[in-house]
Motif scaffolding. Structure first.
Motif, PDB file in Angstrom:
ATOM      1  N   THR A  53      43.465  48.029  58.982  1.00  0.00           N
ATOM      2  CA  THR A  53      43.648  48.186  57.490  1.00  0.00           C
ATOM      3  C   THR A  53      44.273  49.921  56.864  1.00  0.00           C
ATOM      4  O   THR A  53      43.544  50.703  57.747  1.00  0.00           O
ATOM      5  CB  THR A  53      42.181  48.358  56.665  1.00  0.00           C
ATOM      6  OG1 THR A  53      42.341  48.023  55.571  1.00  0.00           O
ATOM      7  CG2 THR A  53      41.130  49.798  56.879  1.00  0.00           C
ATOM      8  N   ARG A  63      43.490  48.886  44.558  1.00  0.00           N
ATOM      9  CA  ARG A  63      42.954  47.460  45.291  1.00  0.00           C
ATOM     10  C   ARG A  63      43.719  46.771  44.895  1.00  0.00           C
ATOM     11  O   ARG A  63      43.493  45.378  46.114  1.00  0.00           O
ATOM     12  CB  ARG A  63      41.743  47.484  44.543  1.00  0.00           C
ATOM     13  CG  ARG A  63      40.436  47.747  44.903  1.00  0.00           C
ATOM     14  CD  ARG A  63      39.770  47.826  44.016  1.00  0.00           C
ATOM     15  NE  ARG A  63      38.613  46.373  44.265  1.00  0.00           N
ATOM     16  CZ  ARG A  63      37.375  45.497  44.303  1.00  0.00           C
ATOM     17  NH1 ARG A  63      36.778  46.099  42.561  1.00  0.00           N
ATOM     18  NH2 ARG A  63      37.629  44.125  44.569  1.00  0.00           N
ATOM     19  N   GLN A  64      45.137  47.120  44.959  1.00  0.00           N
ATOM     20  CA  GLN A  64      45.596  45.372  45.101  1.00  0.00           C
ATOM     21  C   GLN A  64      47.077  45.969  45.816  1.00  0.00           C
ATOM     22  O   GLN A  64      47.356  45.211  46.748  1.00  0.00           O
ATOM     23  CB  GLN A  64      47.022  46.044  43.271  1.00  0.00           C
ATOM     24  CG  GLN A  64      45.880  45.136  42.071  1.00  0.00           C
ATOM     25  CD  GLN A  64      45.118  43.861  42.549  1.00  0.00           C
ATOM     26  OE1 GLN A  64      46.007  43.070  42.982  1.00  0.00           O
ATOM     27  NE2 GLN A  64      44.269  44.289  41.858  1.00  0.00           N
ATOM     28  N   THR A  65      47.242  47.522  46.213  1.00  0.00           N
ATOM     29  CA  THR A  65      48.127  48.050  47.601  1.00  0.00           C
ATOM     30  C   THR A  65      47.303  47.584  48.759  1.00  0.00           C
ATOM     31  O   THR A  65      48.590  48.002  49.635  1.00  0.00           O
ATOM     32  CB  THR A  65      49.210  48.517  46.394  1.00  0.00           C
ATOM     33  OG1 THR A  65      48.299  49.524  46.691  1.00  0.00           O
ATOM     34  CG2 THR A  65      49.610  48.796  45.454  1.00  0.00           C
ATOM     35  N   SER A  66      46.069  47.775  49.235  1.00  0.00           N
ATOM     36  CA  SER A  66      45.644  48.329  50.238  1.00  0.00           C
ATOM     37  C   SER A  66      45.231  46.542  50.457  1.00  0.00           C
ATOM     38  O   SER A  66      45.283  45.780  50.047  1.00  0.00           O
ATOM     39  CB  SER A  66      44.565  49.201  49.674  1.00  0.00           C
ATOM     40  OG  SER A  66      44.417  50.158  49.598  1.00  0.00           O
ATOM     41  N   ASP A  67      45.309  46.390  52.286  1.00  0.00           N
ATOM     42  CA  ASP A  67      45.341  45.657  53.193  1.00  0.00           C
ATOM     43  C   ASP A  67      44.522  45.206  54.038  1.00  0.00           C
ATOM     44  O   ASP A  67      44.027  46.755  54.920  1.00  0.00           O
ATOM     45  CB  ASP A  67      46.156  44.666  52.368  1.00  0.00           C
ATOM     46  CG  ASP A  67      47.554  44.995  53.571  1.00  0.00           C
ATOM     47  OD1 ASP A  67      47.215  46.504  54.068  1.00  0.00           O
ATOM     48  OD2 ASP A  67      48.638  44.868  53.757  1.00  0.00           O
ATOM     49  N   TRP A  99      45.495  40.220  55.137  1.00  0.00           N
ATOM     50  CA  TRP A  99      44.782  39.746  53.866  1.00  0.00           C
ATOM     51  C   TRP A  99      44.696  40.327  52.811  1.00  0.00           C
ATOM     52  O   TRP A  99      44.462  42.095  52.892  1.00  0.00           O
ATOM     53  CB  TRP A  99      43.865  40.040  54.765  1.00  0.00           C
ATOM     54  CG  TRP A  99      42.453  39.252  54.281  1.00  0.00           C
ATOM     55  CD1 TRP A  99      42.337  38.139  53.388  1.00  0.00           C
ATOM     56  CD2 TRP A  99      41.502  39.237  54.740  1.00  0.00           C
ATOM     57  NE1 TRP A  99      40.790  38.199  53.198  1.00  0.00           N
ATOM     58  CE2 TRP A  99      39.952  38.354  54.233  1.00  0.00           C
ATOM     59  CE3 TRP A  99      40.670  39.916  56.246  1.00  0.00           C
ATOM     60  CZ2 TRP A  99      39.148  38.399  54.492  1.00  0.00           C
ATOM     61  CZ3 TRP A  99      39.339  39.163  56.775  1.00  0.00           C
ATOM     62  CH2 TRP A  99      38.609  39.283  55.717  1.00  0.00           C
ATOM     63  N   ASP A 100      44.668  41.020  52.123  1.00  0.00           N
ATOM     64  CA  ASP A 100      44.244  41.067  50.635  1.00  0.00           C
ATOM     65  C   ASP A 100      43.149  41.605  50.217  1.00  0.00           C
ATOM     66  O   ASP A 100      42.732  40.371  49.153  1.00  0.00           O
ATOM     67  CB  ASP A 100      45.755  40.681  49.049  1.00  0.00           C
ATOM     68  CG  ASP A 100      47.048  41.049  49.398  1.00  0.00           C
ATOM     69  OD1 ASP A 100      47.210  42.502  49.943  1.00  0.00           O
ATOM     70  OD2 ASP A 100      47.267  40.051  48.468  1.00  0.00           O
ATOM     71  N   TYR A 102      40.770  43.508  49.215  1.00  0.00           N
ATOM     72  CA  TYR A 102      39.898  44.501  48.338  1.00  0.00           C
ATOM     73  C   TYR A 102      40.142  43.850  47.480  1.00  0.00           C
ATOM     74  O   TYR A 102      39.761  44.306  46.213  1.00  0.00           O
ATOM     75  CB  TYR A 102      40.740  46.067  48.383  1.00  0.00           C
ATOM     76  CG  TYR A 102      40.323  46.229  49.961  1.00  0.00           C
ATOM     77  CD1 TYR A 102      39.228  46.911  50.389  1.00  0.00           C
ATOM     78  CD2 TYR A 102      41.428  46.592  50.703  1.00  0.00           C
ATOM     79  CE1 TYR A 102      39.120  47.284  51.866  1.00  0.00           C
ATOM     80  CE2 TYR A 102      41.326  47.488  51.771  1.00  0.00           C
ATOM     81  CZ  TYR A 102      40.222  47.562  52.578  1.00  0.00           C
ATOM     82  OH  TYR A 102      40.038  48.450  54.189  1.00  0.00           O
ATOM     83  N   GLN A 103      40.999  42.895  47.282  1.00  0.00           N
ATOM     84  CA  GLN A 103      41.516  42.097  45.716  1.00  0.00           C
ATOM     85  C   GLN A 103      40.050  41.532  45.548  1.00  0.00           C
ATOM     86  O   GLN A 103      39.118  40.826  46.607  1.00  0.00           O
ATOM     87  CB  GLN A 103      42.629  41.076  45.772  1.00  0.00           C
ATOM     88  CG  GLN A 103      43.597  42.197  45.729  1.00  0.00           C
ATOM     89  CD  GLN A 103      45.504  41.417  45.957  1.00  0.00           C
ATOM     90  OE1 GLN A 103      44.765  40.559  45.181  1.00  0.00           O
ATOM     91  NE2 GLN A 103      46.248  41.718  46.046  1.00  0.00           N
ATOM     92  N   CYS A 106      39.978  37.905  47.215  1.00  0.00           N
ATOM     93  CA  CYS A 106      40.026  38.155  48.677  1.00  0.00           C
ATOM     94  C   CYS A 106      41.107  37.366  49.199  1.00  0.00           C
ATOM     95  O   CYS A 106      41.139  35.870  50.364  1.00  0.00           O
ATOM     96  CB  CYS A 106      39.029  38.265  49.725  1.00  0.00           C
ATOM     97  SG  CYS A 106      37.094  39.476  49.021  1.00  0.00           S
ATOM     98  N   ARG A 109      47.998  36.736  52.250  1.00  0.00           N
ATOM     99  CA  ARG A 109      48.641  36.989  51.379  1.00  0.00           C
ATOM    100  C   ARG A 109      50.063  36.055  52.601  1.00  0.00           C
ATOM    101  O   ARG A 109      50.552  35.940  51.348  1.00  0.00           O
ATOM    102  CB  ARG A 109      49.066  39.015  51.467  1.00  0.00           C
ATOM    103  CG  ARG A 109      50.698  38.848  50.304  1.00  0.00           C
ATOM    104  CD  ARG A 109      50.853  40.691  49.808  1.00  0.00           C
ATOM    105  NE  ARG A 109      51.103  40.632  51.152  1.00  0.00           N
ATOM    106  CZ  ARG A 109      50.530  42.052  51.425  1.00  0.00           C
ATOM    107  NH1 ARG A 109      49.027  41.828  51.660  1.00  0.00           N
ATOM    108  NH2 ARG A 109      51.054  42.224  53.132  1.00  0.00           N
TER     109      ARG A 109
END
Length: 281
Positions: A53, A63-67, A99-100, A102-103, A106, A109
């Motif tokens: 991660t 949260r939008q850019t971390s994965d 996998w996104d 943190y959105q 979840c 992607r």
């Protein structure tokens, strides 16, 4: 003959592999250098299996850019002596998921599926010393989607791994793509026709490093550089389990977003099978 004329690059890669296999001398003797993993298991790892991660280094971190990225990869040995030439024949499968997590919902992607076949031959010099390992791979890559987000292609590749020191190896790999899916015609502009891998063992069972570099076909900055560090922080050896730190800079990390430039640092857990390292018995 028409097929050979239609795919000249594919024909060249196949012929190179045949030449390497057919010109490998059969040797016997004691005390020669051998790869660490000389007796392959029937079912084993293929690529790294990991869950890491992280976040981008070239943009905002939220949260939008971390994965989370995780990969499952394995191979099943079909034959230890394919065509009577000592060629190892495997069926392979690799699945890489972006996998996104943190959105809120979840979402996944992108998920990339890659079944294939691997033909591998260890090469020895006339003096009986290990010279390297040749690999011929046929695989199919797809993200399983339809419409304009569909991404798929077929590929054959030829790789050669050789030692440049007692704990360092280099792997050179070239490939040819055909039967592109939707939106893949410019794929080679971002991946090029091959890559180079540098692999170094700092301490057996404790610390390794791998550097992978590829360059797109054009003279612009498209391509990628990926650095991976594997480390076991415990005093006792954990088999092939490590903490992995990865820095990916460039394009084509996933099939769906192959045109998007990114720079991401991720860390996590990896089950890693080192490339063979030369050691004298």
């Amino acid at each position: 003959m028409k097929c050979l004329a239609r795919y000249p690059r594919m024909t060249t890669i196949c012929m190179l592999f045949i030449l390497v296999v057919c010109h490998t001398p059969e040797v016997n003797g004691q005390g020669m250098d051998r790869p660490v993993y000389s007796d392959p298991a029937g079912f084993s790892l293929f690529r790294d299996n990991y869950m890491i991660t992280g976040a981008p280094t070239n943009g905002r971190i939220d949260r939008q850019t971390s994965d989370v990225v995780f990969q499952l990869s394995f191979r099943q040995l079909i034959s230890r002596n394919f065509l009577g030439r000592g060629i190892l024949f495997y069926a392979t499968y690799t699945q890489t998921s972006f996998w996104d997590v943190y959105q809120v919902s979840c979402p996944m992607r992108d998920v990339n599926y890659k079944p294939g076949a691997l033909f591998s031959k260890t090469v020895y010099g006339r003096n009986g010393r290990l010279a390297g390992k040749a690999e011929f791979i046929v695989d199919h890559s797809s993200n399983g989607l339809g419409g304009p987000t569909s991404r798929s292609l077929n590929r054959i590749s030829l790789g050669y791994l050789f030692p440049v020191g007692p704990t360092t190896t280099i792997k050179v790999k070239a490939w040819y793509h055909w039967a592109y899916g939707v939106g893949r015609r410019n794929y080679l502009n971002y991946t090029g026709i091959g890559n180079v891998n540098l692999y170094h063992e700092f301490k057996p069972g404790k610390a390794y490093a791998r550097l992978t570099v590829s360059k797109g076909l054009n003279l612009d900055a498209k391509g990628m550089v990926r650095t991976r560090l594997y480390f076991n922080p415990l005093r006792k050896k954990m088999g092939n389990q490590y903490l992995m730190l990865e820095w990916y800079v460039g394009h084509a990390e996933s099939l769906l977003e192959y045109e998007v430039f990114q720079s991401s640092i991720r860390v996590g857990y990896a089950i890693h099978m080192p490339e063979f390292v030369i050691r004298r018995k």
